[in-house]
Design a protein around this motif. Sequence first.
Motif, PDB file in Angstrom:
ATOM      1  N   PRO A   1       0.824  -1.217   0.000  1.00 52.68           N
ATOM      2  CA  PRO A   1       0.000   0.000   0.000  1.00 52.68           C
ATOM      3  C   PRO A   1       0.856   1.265   0.000  1.00 52.68           C
ATOM      4  CG  PRO A   1       0.166  -0.845   2.216  1.00 52.68           C
ATOM      5  CD  PRO A   1       0.877  -1.841   1.339  1.00 52.68           C
ATOM      6  N   TYR A   2       0.245   2.342  -0.472  1.00 57.06           N
ATOM      7  CA  TYR A   2       0.872   3.674  -0.417  1.00 57.06           C
ATOM      8  C   TYR A   2      -0.237   4.684  -0.152  1.00 57.06           C
ATOM      9  CZ  TYR A   2       3.450   7.877  -1.692  1.00 57.06           C
ATOM     10  OH  TYR A   2       4.046   9.110  -1.671  1.00 57.06           O
TER      11      TYR A   2
ATOM     12  N   GLU B   1       4.184  -3.843  -8.514  1.00 53.56           N
ATOM     13  CA  GLU B   1       4.742  -3.686  -7.175  1.00 53.56           C
ATOM     14  C   GLU B   1       5.053  -2.228  -6.844  1.00 53.56           C
ATOM     15  OE1 GLU B   1       6.774  -7.881  -6.213  1.00 53.56           O
ATOM     16  OE2 GLU B   1       7.931  -6.644  -7.591  1.00 53.56           O
ATOM     17  N   CYS B   2       5.085  -1.957  -5.567  1.00 51.53           N
ATOM     18  CA  CYS B   2       5.451  -0.640  -5.024  1.00 51.53           C
ATOM     19  C   CYS B   2       4.702   0.506  -5.712  1.00 51.53           C
ATOM     20  CB  CYS B   2       6.954  -0.410  -5.123  1.00 51.53           C
ATOM     21  SG  CYS B   2       7.937  -1.672  -4.303  1.00 51.53           S
ATOM     22  N   PRO B   3       3.370   0.431  -5.787  1.00 55.04           N
ATOM     23  CA  PRO B   3       2.626   1.512  -6.456  1.00 55.04           C
ATOM     24  C   PRO B   3       2.668   2.793  -5.633  1.00 55.04           C
ATOM     25  CG  PRO B   3       1.099   0.032  -5.370  1.00 55.04           C
ATOM     26  CD  PRO B   3       2.457  -0.593  -5.234  1.00 55.04           C
ATOM     27  N   MET B   4       2.457   3.905  -6.308  1.00 53.18           N
ATOM     28  CA  MET B   4       2.357   5.216  -5.681  1.00 53.18           C
ATOM     29  C   MET B   4       1.243   5.995  -6.373  1.00 53.18           C
ATOM     30  SD  MET B   4       6.265   6.653  -5.265  1.00 53.18           S
ATOM     31  CE  MET B   4       5.678   8.102  -4.375  1.00 53.18           C
TER      32      MET B   4
ATOM     33  N   ALA C   1      11.478   1.927  -8.221  1.00 53.63           N
ATOM     34  CA  ALA C   1      11.815   3.309  -7.870  1.00 53.63           C
ATOM     35  C   ALA C   1      10.615   4.019  -7.249  1.00 53.63           C
ATOM     36  CB  ALA C   1      12.298   4.056  -9.108  1.00 53.63           C
ATOM     37  N   GLN C   2      10.920   4.987  -6.389  1.00 59.27           N
ATOM     38  CA  GLN C   2       9.910   5.795  -5.722  1.00 59.27           C
ATOM     39  C   GLN C   2      10.253   7.275  -5.899  1.00 59.27           C
ATOM     40  OE1 GLN C   2       7.370   3.966  -2.897  1.00 59.27           O
ATOM     41  NE2 GLN C   2       7.518   3.243  -5.006  1.00 59.27           N
ATOM     42  N   LEU C   3       9.228   8.126  -5.824  1.00 63.43           N
ATOM     43  CA  LEU C   3       9.425   9.567  -5.945  1.00 63.43           C
ATOM     44  C   LEU C   3       9.307  10.213  -4.573  1.00 63.43           C
ATOM     45  CD1 LEU C   3       7.348  10.418  -9.139  1.00 63.43           C
ATOM     46  CD2 LEU C   3       9.684   9.594  -8.958  1.00 63.43           C
ATOM     47  N   VAL C   4      10.057  11.302  -4.382  1.00 59.43           N
ATOM     48  CA  VAL C   4      10.019  12.028  -3.114  1.00 59.43           C
ATOM     49  C   VAL C   4      10.163  13.518  -3.389  1.00 59.43           C
ATOM     50  CG1 VAL C   4      12.513  11.756  -2.749  1.00 59.43           C
ATOM     51  CG2 VAL C   4      11.046  12.235  -0.805  1.00 59.43           C
TER      52      VAL C   4
END
Length: 471
Positions: A132-133, A190-193, A251-254
């Motif tokens: 989850p995100y 995987e790793c949704p945002m 990858a993830q965004l910040v």
Amino acid sequence: MLKNQLPHYLLQLIQMYMFYLSTGRESNSVHQTFSSMLAVSEDMIHYEPVELKMDKKNPPEQDLYYALGVYIDAEGRFRSCYGKGGYVGGSVSDDLLTWSNGAEPYMDDEIGMLRYKYRVTFDSDVYSGRDPYIWYDAASESYYCVVMNYYSAQSDKGAKGLALYIGDKEGRYSSKAVKMVSFTGRGDPECPMLMKIGNRWYLFYSVFGTGVAGSVGRLSYRMGGENQLPQDVDWENAAEYCLDGGDLHAAQLVNVGDKIYMYGWINYAAHQNVWGGFLNLPREVYQKADGTLGSRCDEYLTELLRKESIAQMSFENTALQGVTAEGSKFTAAGGGTATLNQKVGRTLMTAKITLPASGQQAGYTLSDGIYTYFIGVRRDAGKLYLTVRSDSGDGESAYIEILDPGTTEFDLKVISEGRFIEAFVNDAYSVTAHTRLKNGEYTLALSLMGENAAAEDVQIYQLADYNNIYN
């Protein structure tokens, strides 16, 4: 996660908190796989490990990944979310270091049952869920939770997709899902945002199987329309784009001040189906006029990485084969190479590249005597790519499609750090690769294939290292 939101040029005054999961391979100490870890940085380059703690009086409901996807709630507190199979659990912290159980009980008068704030219960047709995100949107005073839901027993053939659950400002979520995108028949997203950039919402995910070695995939995204709420977007039929190739995983965004950066992991073993590894260089992501996203190594970081000049390639310091040179401009007469007459090591390279519509490729090659990699722009079956491609017969390649195949002029930037290569073109496209090159010195050449494929102003600089980057 940032403690302050400051302009880009004041990054050295802030702290970044990078939460991640242990692979059990950390060099500083031994940790149980999947346990929450934290590293803190004041400059986006140097990271120091920091100990995380669980509140002894009210600990999180699990002792492994209790601090991972961290967000700031409506009250300004730090929260984390994690999958618990049948629901999304959460923890809470006031300092990002000590974490407590984040679930808050309340009586739901509509159903006459006890429920929990900041906990997301899955829809009735859901078999299980994970990854989850959560994003809190102050404009709509809503929490948005995107999560991978399985609608049958978890397998590569099972029914699954990304689902959206919406909560009010108090953290009370509806258990009725908005189904976003089906991934039945594809790898797990995987790793949704779900992230708001400007006046659009974006859905990000990494599809398993799209990695170079068939592992966790590259970062893909879909975008909503201007001023649309995420629950109103037709995500299923929205176009799918990518922000890197298959060697930068999950990858993830910040948000960093007023900018957005992308971080993922690079396999600790080249081209093997392993989990975890190394962090890429900070990658700026920005919104273009049409809403699509660009990716680049920003000017500030480029200046930090670029040290003394090693060479400017010219007629005088290269060996030519099938290429003509006039000063510092190289042009292919059908196809060939221009090889620098000195070896290079860790480098930052820039060039202005021309690849006509009839050309095949233009860029650099690096060789350690066993493996040779091409880094540059390439045309294939009417499409145009930025690619890092093995020319050693094994076919390994990391690439991203350049959306306008009619482009013929390119500003190419290549960062070579031993086995790791990061390539950038036109400050809009980026690709990361973990190669089989051995650390040391390499033969550097231009590779120009196709009549009038050309390169000029080819500059090679020493690449900064961990210790001298801020000198």
